[in-house]
Design a protein around this motif. Sequence first.
Motif, PDB file in Angstrom:
ATOM      1  N   LEU A 158       0.856  -1.185   0.000  1.00  0.00           N
ATOM      2  CA  LEU A 158       0.000   0.000   0.000  1.00  0.00           C
ATOM      3  C   LEU A 158       0.889   1.231   0.000  1.00  0.00           C
ATOM      4  O   LEU A 158       1.830   1.326   0.790  1.00  0.00           O
ATOM      5  CB  LEU A 158      -0.903   0.028   1.229  1.00  0.00           C
ATOM      6  N   GLY A 159       0.598   2.157  -0.905  1.00  0.00           N
ATOM      7  CA  GLY A 159       1.346   3.407  -0.961  1.00  0.00           C
ATOM      8  C   GLY A 159       0.406   4.583  -1.127  1.00  0.00           C
ATOM      9  O   GLY A 159      -0.816   4.416  -1.208  1.00  0.00           O
ATOM     10  N   VAL A 160       0.970   5.783  -1.209  1.00  0.00           N
ATOM     11  CA  VAL A 160       0.167   6.984  -1.355  1.00  0.00           C
ATOM     12  C   VAL A 160       0.942   8.010  -2.182  1.00  0.00           C
ATOM     13  O   VAL A 160       2.175   8.053  -2.133  1.00  0.00           O
ATOM     14  CB  VAL A 160      -0.207   7.567   0.035  1.00  0.00           C
ATOM     15  N   THR A 161       0.205   8.798  -2.956  1.00  0.00           N
ATOM     16  CA  THR A 161       0.831   9.859  -3.742  1.00  0.00           C
ATOM     17  C   THR A 161       0.810  11.168  -2.959  1.00  0.00           C
ATOM     18  O   THR A 161       0.188  11.268  -1.892  1.00  0.00           O
ATOM     19  CB  THR A 161       0.104  10.069  -5.079  1.00  0.00           C
ATOM     20  N   ARG A 162       1.449  12.170  -3.520  1.00  0.00           N
ATOM     21  CA  ARG A 162       1.499  13.488  -2.869  1.00  0.00           C
ATOM     22  C   ARG A 162       0.103  14.082  -2.683  1.00  0.00           C
ATOM     23  O   ARG A 162      -0.148  14.814  -1.729  1.00  0.00           O
ATOM     24  CB  ARG A 162       2.367  14.435  -3.720  1.00  0.00           C
ATOM     25  N   THR A 163      -0.823  13.759  -3.575  1.00  0.00           N
ATOM     26  CA  THR A 163      -2.177  14.309  -3.492  1.00  0.00           C
ATOM     27  C   THR A 163      -3.087  13.516  -2.560  1.00  0.00           C
ATOM     28  O   THR A 163      -4.253  13.863  -2.389  1.00  0.00           O
ATOM     29  CB  THR A 163      -2.825  14.352  -4.890  1.00  0.00           C
ATOM     30  N   GLY A 164      -2.572  12.422  -1.992  1.00  0.00           N
ATOM     31  CA  GLY A 164      -3.384  11.609  -1.099  1.00  0.00           C
ATOM     32  C   GLY A 164      -4.082  10.455  -1.778  1.00  0.00           C
ATOM     33  O   GLY A 164      -4.884   9.757  -1.156  1.00  0.00           O
ATOM     34  N   ARG A 165      -3.796  10.228  -3.049  1.00  0.00           N
ATOM     35  CA  ARG A 165      -4.398   9.092  -3.746  1.00  0.00           C
ATOM     36  C   ARG A 165      -3.688   7.809  -3.328  1.00  0.00           C
ATOM     37  O   ARG A 165      -2.458   7.728  -3.326  1.00  0.00           O
ATOM     38  CB  ARG A 165      -4.283   9.268  -5.250  1.00  0.00           C
TER      39      ARG A 165
END
Length: 392
Positions: A58-65
């Motif tokens: 599980l990861g996340v992008t800078r925008t919170g996606r």
Amino acid sequence: MAGTAAASYDEKWLQELLFRHPELILLDGIETGSGGVVPLCRELPIPRPGGNVFLDVLGVTRTGRLVLVECKLWRNPQARREVIAQIVEYAALLRSWSFGDLTARLKQKLGSTHANPIFAQAEKHWPDLDEADFVDGITNSLAHGDFALIIAGDGIRSDLHAVASHLNGQRAGLAKLSLLEIQLWSSGSGQTLIIPTIPLRTEVLQQRVIISETGMPLRLEEPTSSETGDVAETAIERTINPGQAERKALDRAFWQRFIEEVRFDHPDQAPARHGGANWVKMELPDPAGWLTAFRSSGAKEEIGLFLRLKGDDGRRLFDELATDLETLRSESDLPLFAQVRAEHPFEADLGVSKPRSAFADEDQQLLWLKDAANRFITMIRPRLSQFSETTA
């Protein structure tokens, strides 16, 4: 993976590789301007009827996606099709979670004491990140099923494209499904070259995050309280056998300490509050109503917690929880019991208790109750969110 080195590596190795080197995921090549991905955890447990499933990365992008990654070596056509079904199922299950559900589960998985472990991880990579905007982005990602779904493997076949394209016809929120090929080559000197590539057709693949296993569209529900009023509180009083009236002041002082000292990993959990003469309540979404913490006296002196479920929705939820009881016990590390109290009208409890004689003093009782309440809340809230989605 391809080339002469492929046989010496397995899916766990690939999972670990992508977690430790997220730049290999090539998210910027899949979604221009995403800013890459920060990995949050491996093997995230996601509850479902029948037991937990585990998301590889599980990861996340800078925008919170949120970014969901599943790793698969393509040794047979069945495995190629199964991994698509897996990642789509995981997306559907996650979509029923709130930001608080995800935070609590990550705290438990990572052993983190940080109030916002997701932001803490992301901030290391993007120091100028705004916490409020980032949290809003994750909340929206969960609420709308707006995930980046990535299947990473050693070869992308045409049948995988066909299955992925078919998912475009499914209903509910949008998410992008991308295919990431990891090629692996070994030199004669023992060095390994890893080459991640994005098959061209994955740039336009899109799937709609699915409906639930029962065919119901998934959407986020706001938690509400179900049971209120003197009648329900009187029933709780009878259950816990509160003891003699002269002890009420001391009992209230004990529970006031519990209310002031208990801490919940789940950020959506409201503070505990007094319920009656030797019990307190912790509000939960329907159909649970609340979690009761109690101390009984008289013939059966116990302390513990229980969730009382009633009516048709309560029966359906209880059946799911009772079926998964061993999973719940393992997940919470509590010796939970599931007990039907009455059939008509339906009433059942899920709980945990200990004899008061097992504790040297009230301080030890309080320590156990605080820890058990936090474990119970962390375990039950994602399941309540999921149940709300599938019965909406």
